[in-house]
Design a protein around this motif. Structure first.
Motif, PDB file in Angstrom:
ATOM      1  N   ALA A 137       0.823  -1.205   0.000  1.00  0.00           N
ATOM      2  CA  ALA A 137       0.000   0.000   0.000  1.00  0.00           C
ATOM      3  C   ALA A 137       0.857   1.255   0.000  1.00  0.00           C
ATOM      4  O   ALA A 137       0.543   2.246  -0.669  1.00  0.00           O
ATOM      5  N   ILE A 138       1.947   1.240   0.762  1.00  0.00           N
ATOM      6  CA  ILE A 138       2.852   2.392   0.792  1.00  0.00           C
ATOM      7  C   ILE A 138       3.409   2.647  -0.607  1.00  0.00           C
ATOM      8  O   ILE A 138       3.468   3.795  -1.071  1.00  0.00           O
ATOM      9  N   LEU A 139       3.824   1.577  -1.289  1.00  0.00           N
ATOM     10  CA  LEU A 139       4.356   1.743  -2.641  1.00  0.00           C
ATOM     11  C   LEU A 139       3.305   2.334  -3.583  1.00  0.00           C
ATOM     12  O   LEU A 139       3.576   3.294  -4.313  1.00  0.00           O
ATOM     13  N   TYR A 176       9.303 -10.812  -1.331  1.00  0.00           N
ATOM     14  CA  TYR A 176       9.874 -11.918  -0.544  1.00  0.00           C
ATOM     15  C   TYR A 176       8.975 -12.254   0.645  1.00  0.00           C
ATOM     16  O   TYR A 176       8.675 -13.424   0.911  1.00  0.00           O
ATOM     17  N   LEU A 177       8.526 -11.206   1.352  1.00  0.00           N
ATOM     18  CA  LEU A 177       7.668 -11.428   2.514  1.00  0.00           C
ATOM     19  C   LEU A 177       6.311 -12.000   2.114  1.00  0.00           C
ATOM     20  O   LEU A 177       5.738 -12.816   2.837  1.00  0.00           O
ATOM     21  N   ALA A 178       5.791 -11.566   0.965  1.00  0.00           N
ATOM     22  CA  ALA A 178       4.513 -12.091   0.493  1.00  0.00           C
ATOM     23  C   ALA A 178       4.601 -13.591   0.244  1.00  0.00           C
ATOM     24  O   ALA A 178       3.707 -14.368   0.620  1.00  0.00           O
ATOM     25  N   PHE A 199       4.714  -4.223 -10.460  1.00  0.00           N
ATOM     26  CA  PHE A 199       4.963  -2.863  -9.989  1.00  0.00           C
ATOM     27  C   PHE A 199       6.458  -2.612  -9.811  1.00  0.00           C
ATOM     28  O   PHE A 199       6.974  -1.547 -10.199  1.00  0.00           O
ATOM     29  N   THR A 200       7.175  -3.566  -9.239  1.00  0.00           N
ATOM     30  CA  THR A 200       8.608  -3.393  -8.961  1.00  0.00           C
ATOM     31  C   THR A 200       9.416  -3.325 -10.247  1.00  0.00           C
ATOM     32  O   THR A 200      10.290  -2.456 -10.411  1.00  0.00           O
ATOM     33  N   VAL A 252      12.238  -1.828  -1.825  1.00  0.00           N
ATOM     34  CA  VAL A 252      11.042  -2.044  -1.007  1.00  0.00           C
ATOM     35  C   VAL A 252      10.145  -3.089  -1.661  1.00  0.00           C
ATOM     36  O   VAL A 252       9.596  -3.974  -0.992  1.00  0.00           O
ATOM     37  N   GLY A 253       9.996  -3.011  -2.986  1.00  0.00           N
ATOM     38  CA  GLY A 253       9.166  -3.981  -3.696  1.00  0.00           C
ATOM     39  C   GLY A 253       9.722  -5.386  -3.624  1.00  0.00           C
ATOM     40  O   GLY A 253       8.979  -6.363  -3.453  1.00  0.00           O
TER      41      GLY A 253
END
Length: 507
Positions: free
Chosen positions: A39-41, A199-201, A105-106, A193-194
Motif C-alpha cells: 500500500a505504501i508503494l 519476498y515477505l509475500a 509494480f517493482t 522495497v518492492g
C-alpha cells in the motif's frame, strides 16, 4: 463451490453487532505487514511524482501537457484494472495474484528510472499502474480473510495509514530525491522495497487454492466498466488540470464514461455471471457504507490538495518545506486511524460520525485563512483535521465488509476501491475548479489568493458535513439491527435470494 443457499444465509458473524473478541492473529499480523508495504508503494507513487513534472519536462524536452500523462496514465491504469481484480483473485488465488502485482509494480518502477523519453516513461508508468491497481483491492481481500470479523477494524485502520499519510509526505520525499539524487530515484527507490515486500509475500502469506471455480470472465462487462471508469477518471483529471468543468476535453470523456458505466450496471443485474456482483447493494448496510465511502473520499482526499497549494502559491514555499508544514495533518491522521480501529470495535459506525464532526469543526479555521495566517495556528488546525480524517476514513469501509458474508468480499473490495477513488477524483476536480477561478481573479495579489483558498474551503466544509449523513444512517441501522440472542441465527445480511453464487472460500 458455494451454494445458492449458502449465499442467501451467511454466517451470523457477518452481522455488525455480533460480539467478538478483538485482536489480531499471527496470520493477520503477517498479512498486515505485507499488504502495508504494498500500500505504501502504490499510494506513495500516486503523489511523489507530481513534484518532478517540471524536471521531467526539461530533461525530456517535452511540454508539460505531455509530461502530465506520467501522472494521468498511472491513474487511468489503476482505474482500468481494479474491476477485474475480483475475478482474477478467484481464478488464480489472492496470494498468487498479489505477488504478481507486486512483481509487475517493482519491475515497472525499475524501467521508469531507465526511461529515455517522455513516451517510454508514460508506457512504463501505465505498467506500474496495472500492478498498483491490482495490489490494493487484492491486498484488502487478503486482510479481510486473515483478520476475520474480530480483527477487521484494526487491519482496515492499519491499511488506511498510508492512504492518508502519502499525500502529506509524498511531495517531501519527491523534493528531497530531486534535490539530492535525481528524478530517476523517485522510481528506483521502489525497487528494494518492492523486492522485500515480494519476498515477505511469498514467505508469510498463507497459500490459497488457486484455480477455484471463478466462472467465465465477463469480457463485455470488463470492457464496459474499464472504459467507463477510465473515461470518468480522465474527465475529472482534465477538469483538475484545466481548472474548468465546462469544456469538451472534460465533458466528452466524462459523459461517455458515465454512460458506459450505467450500461455496465444495468447489464450486470441481468446476466448470470457478471464481472462484479452489484446485487450486494440490496444489503442496505452495505449500500449506506458504500455511499459513505464515496462521499468521504470526496471530502477527505479532495480537500487534501488545498493546503499544499496554499503553502506553495500564497506563501511561496518549496516542496520540501511544504511537506514539513503538512506533517501535523499526517500525524493527526495517523493517531486518528490508530484510535478508530479500537473505537469501532466498541461503538461501531458512530466512530465515523465523531470523526466527521471533528473534521467539520477543524475545517472552519481554514475558511478564515489569510496570507499571513500563523503557521502555528494552521498546524494546530491541521492536527485536528487530520485526526478527524483518520477517525472518519476507515469505519465506513469496515462496516461495509462486516455487513457481508465472507464469500462476498471479493466482489465488494474492487467496488469500494473504485467508489473511493472516483469520490476523491470528483472532490479534487471540483475544489481545483473553484480555486482556479478565484486565483485567476486574484492575479498575483497574495491577500486575494488566500481569500480564494478560504472560499474553496467553504466547499470542503459542505462536503465534510454531507459525509456525516451516511455515517449517521449507518449508526442508526447498526442500532436497529442488533438481534436478540435467540434471533441471531436468523440474521440475513446477504443481498437477497437473487445473489448468484461466486464460490469464494470462507474467511
Amino acid at each position: 463451490m458455494t451454494s445458492h443457499d449458502d449465499r442467501a444465509d451467511p454466517p451470523a458473524e457477518a452481522a455488525p453487532a455480533a460480539p467478538q473478541r478483538p485482536g489480531l492473529t499471527r496470520e493477520a499480523r503477517r498479512a498486515v505487514l505485507v499488504v502495508l508495504m504494498g500500500a505504501i508503494l502504490a499510494f506513495l507513487d500516486s503523489t511523489v511524482v507530481n513534484v518532478a513534472l517540471r524536471h521531467l519536462s526539461v530533461d525530456f524536452d517535452a511540454s508539460l501537457d505531455t509530461v502530465q500523462w506520467v501522472v494521468t496514465s498511472y491513474l487511468l491504469a489503476l482505474a482500468a484494472v481494479t474491476p477485474v481484480s475480483a475475478w482474477a483473485a478467484r481464478r488464480f488465488g489472492p496470494r498468487r495474484l498479489y505477488a504478481w502485482a507486486l512483481a509487475i509494480f517493482t519491475v515497472a518502477s525499475a524501467l521508469c528510472g531507465f526511461a529515455s523519453s517522455a513516451e517510454t516513461l508514460i508506457l512504463f508508468r501505465t505498467l506500474q499502474g496495472v500492478g498498483g491497481g491490482l495490489m490494493m483491492p487484492v491486498g484488502q481481500m487478503i486482510l479481510v480473510r486473515a483478520a476475520g470479523p474480530q480483527g477487521l477494524a484494526r487491519v482496515m485502520s492499519a491499511i488506511g495509514v498510508p492512504m492518508v499519510l502519502t499525500p502529506v509526505f509524498g511531495p517531501t520525499v519527491g523534493g528531497l530525491l530531486l534535490d539530492h539524487a535525481g528524478w530517476e530515484w523517485i522510481f528506483w527507490i521502489n525497487v528494494p522495497v518492492g523486492v522485500l515486500a515480494l519476498y515477505l509475500a511469498v514467505r508469510l502469506l498463507p497459500r490459497d487454492d488457486a484455480g477455484e471455480a471463478a466462472g467465465p470472465l465477463d469480457v463485455p462487462g470488463l470492457l464496459l466498466v474499464s472504459v467507463g471508469v477510465v473515461g470518468v477518471t480522465y474527465g475529472l483529471a482534465r477538469a483538475g488540470m484545466e481548472g474548468t468543468l465546462i469544456s469538451a476535453e472534460v465533458l466528452l470523456p466524462f459523459l461517455v464514461g458515465l454512460a458506459l458505466t450505467t450500461v455496465f450496471v444495468l447489464r450486470s443485474l441481468r446476466v448470470e455471471h457478471p464481472l462484479l456482483d452489484l446485487r450486494l447493494y440490496r444489503n442496505r448496510m452495505f449500500g449506506a457504507a458504500s455511499f459513505a465511502t464515496f462521499v468521504m473520499g470526496t471530502a477527505i482526499f479532495g480537500g487534501m490538495i488545498l493546503m499544499p497549494l496554499y503553502f506553495q502559491v500564497v506563501r511561496h514555499e518549496d516542496a520540501v518545506r511544504t511537506g514539513m508544514l503538512l506533517a501535523p495533518q499526517g500525524l493527526g491522521a495517523a493517531v486518528g486511524m490508530f484510535l478508530a480501529g479500537r473505537l469501532f470495535e466498541r461503538i461501531g459506525s458512530l466512530t465515523a460520525v465523531i470523526g466527521g464532526v471533528v473534521c467539520v469543526a477543524a475545517t472552519l479555521p481554514f475558511v478564515l485563512i489569510s496570507a499571513g495566517s500563523s503557521y502555528w495556528l494552521l498546524g494546530v488546525a491541521m492536527v485536528a483535521r487530520g485526526f478527524g480524517i483518520g477517525m472518519a476514513g476507515m469505519p465506513a469501509m469496515t462496516a461495509a465488509f462486516r455487513a457481508l458474508a465472507p464469500s462476498q468480499v471479493n466482489d465488494a473490495t474492487p467496488q469500494l476501491n473504485m467508489l473511493q477513488r472516483i469520490g476523491g477524483s470528483m472532490g479534487t476536480a471540483l475544489f481545483v475548479v473553484v480555486l482556479q477561478q478565484h486565483l485567476d481573479d486574484a492575479g498575483g495579489r497574495a491577500s486575494e489568493q488566500a481569500s480564494g483558498f478560504g472560499v474553496t474551503f467553504v466547499w470542503v466544509l459542505a462536503a465534510s458535513a454531507l459525509a456525516i449523513l451516511p455515517a449517521v444512517l449507518m449508526t442508526a441501522m447498526e442500532r436497529g439491527a442488533k438481534p436478540a440472542p435467540d434471533e441471531s441465527a436468523d440474521a440475513d445480511p446477504a443481498p437477497g435470494p437473487d445473489t448468484h453464487s461466486r464460490g469464494a472460500p470462507a474467511v
